[in-house]
Scaffold this active site. Structure first.
Site, PDB file in Angstrom:
ATOM      1  N   ALA A 167       0.832  -1.208   0.000  1.00  0.00           N
ATOM      2  CA  ALA A 167       0.000   0.000   0.000  1.00  0.00           C
ATOM      3  C   ALA A 167       0.864   1.254   0.000  1.00  0.00           C
ATOM      4  O   ALA A 167       0.588   2.220  -0.726  1.00  0.00           O
ATOM      5  CB  ALA A 167      -0.938   0.003   1.203  1.00  0.00           C
ATOM      6  N   TYR A 168       1.912   1.254   0.803  1.00  0.00           N
ATOM      7  CA  TYR A 168       2.802   2.411   0.858  1.00  0.00           C
ATOM      8  C   TYR A 168       3.476   2.635  -0.494  1.00  0.00           C
ATOM      9  O   TYR A 168       3.549   3.765  -0.990  1.00  0.00           O
ATOM     10  CB  TYR A 168       3.855   2.212   1.948  1.00  0.00           C
ATOM     11  N   ALA A 169       3.963   1.537  -1.102  1.00  0.00           N
ATOM     12  CA  ALA A 169       4.606   1.650  -2.409  1.00  0.00           C
ATOM     13  C   ALA A 169       3.625   2.179  -3.456  1.00  0.00           C
ATOM     14  O   ALA A 169       3.974   3.027  -4.281  1.00  0.00           O
ATOM     15  CB  ALA A 169       5.166   0.294  -2.837  1.00  0.00           C
TER      16      ALA A 169
END
Length: 252
Positions: A156-158
């Site tokens: 999700a962060y990526a």
């Protein structure tokens, strides 16, 4: 030459400004004589604003839950009431949740994307309308090395940081000819509270340092020069760029 970097009297909003990179960037703007609003999700934001407030830089803290869209709109309106306008927006606030791709919960995916990508889009849209009306402005997003690579256990962060790179370019394409500079800063491994666990892992820490050409972790103050550059007239012909502040990590 120094006049190109002069931003005293400008008005800014910094999200995630209570600690870490956000606080350090707010300090840079304060030292440059910028009046600003810093936003954060906890009451700490009020104490940070009090610490930053000076006679030459008025600073107000606003508590805002950037995972809720109405809260973003309300906080921006309150910021405009205090500032009376906006010249610089720094989209710094973010969150992180780790898990394997096959086990990553959809509710965690939604939370990370809402804070890290949707909130910067809404803030940029709101600020952009003000800047378009006045014919100028600087929007600075905080990207990441994961704007370029996928990482591990952080899908999700990526995805959110890849998205930050793309909305930086998309908004720049539409607004560059109308006086607004939209750019991003991509920090490398920075020595903050968010990376404490990694630094405490002796083996991983040694591998990271060995991989960084500069031979050290970044410090929050390493962000200051890049921020002032992108916030000032020195970057007036810089549009849609992602400025790496990573000690050479991406070049290695």
């Amino acid at each position: 030459m120094t006049d190109m970097f002069h931003i005293s009297g400008k008005k800014a909003i910094v999200t995630g400004g209570s600690r870490g990179l956000g606080k350090c960037m707010a300090e840079a703007l304060k030292d440059a004589g910028v009046d600003m609003v810093i936003m954060g999700s906890s009451d700490t934001i009020y104490q940070t604003a009090k610490e930053l407030n000076t006679s030459h830089s008025k600073v107000k803290g606003i508590k805002a839950d950037l995972s809720h869209r109405l809260s973003i709109v309300t906080a921006f309106s309150e910021a405009m009431d205090f500032l009376g306008g906006i010249d610089i927006l720094v989209n710094n606030a973010g969150t992180q949740i780790r898990n394997k791709c096959e086990e990553f919960l959809l509710e965690d995916w939604d939370k990370v994307l809402e804070v890290n990508l949707t909130a910067p889009f809404i803030m940029s849209q709101l600020a952009g309308r003000e800047m378009l009306a006045q014919g100028k402005g600087k929007i600075i997003n905080i990207a990441s090395m994961l704007s370029f690579s996928g990482g591990f256990t952080v899908p999700a962060y990526a995805a959110s940081k890849g998205g930050i790179a793309q909305i930086t370019k998309a908004m720049s394409n539409e607004w560059a000819s109308r006086g607004i500079n939209v750019n991003a800063i991509a920090p490398g491994y920075m020595d903050t509270h968010n990376t404490a666990a990694i630094k405490e892992d002796k083996i991983r820490n040694e591998r990271i340092i060995a991989r960084i050409p500069a031979g050290r972790w970044g410090r929050p103050e390493d962000m200051k020069g890049a921020l002032i550059y992108l916030a000032s007239d020195a970057s007036n012909y810089v549009h849609g760029s992602i400025l790496l502040v990573d000690g050479g990590w991406m070049a290695c």
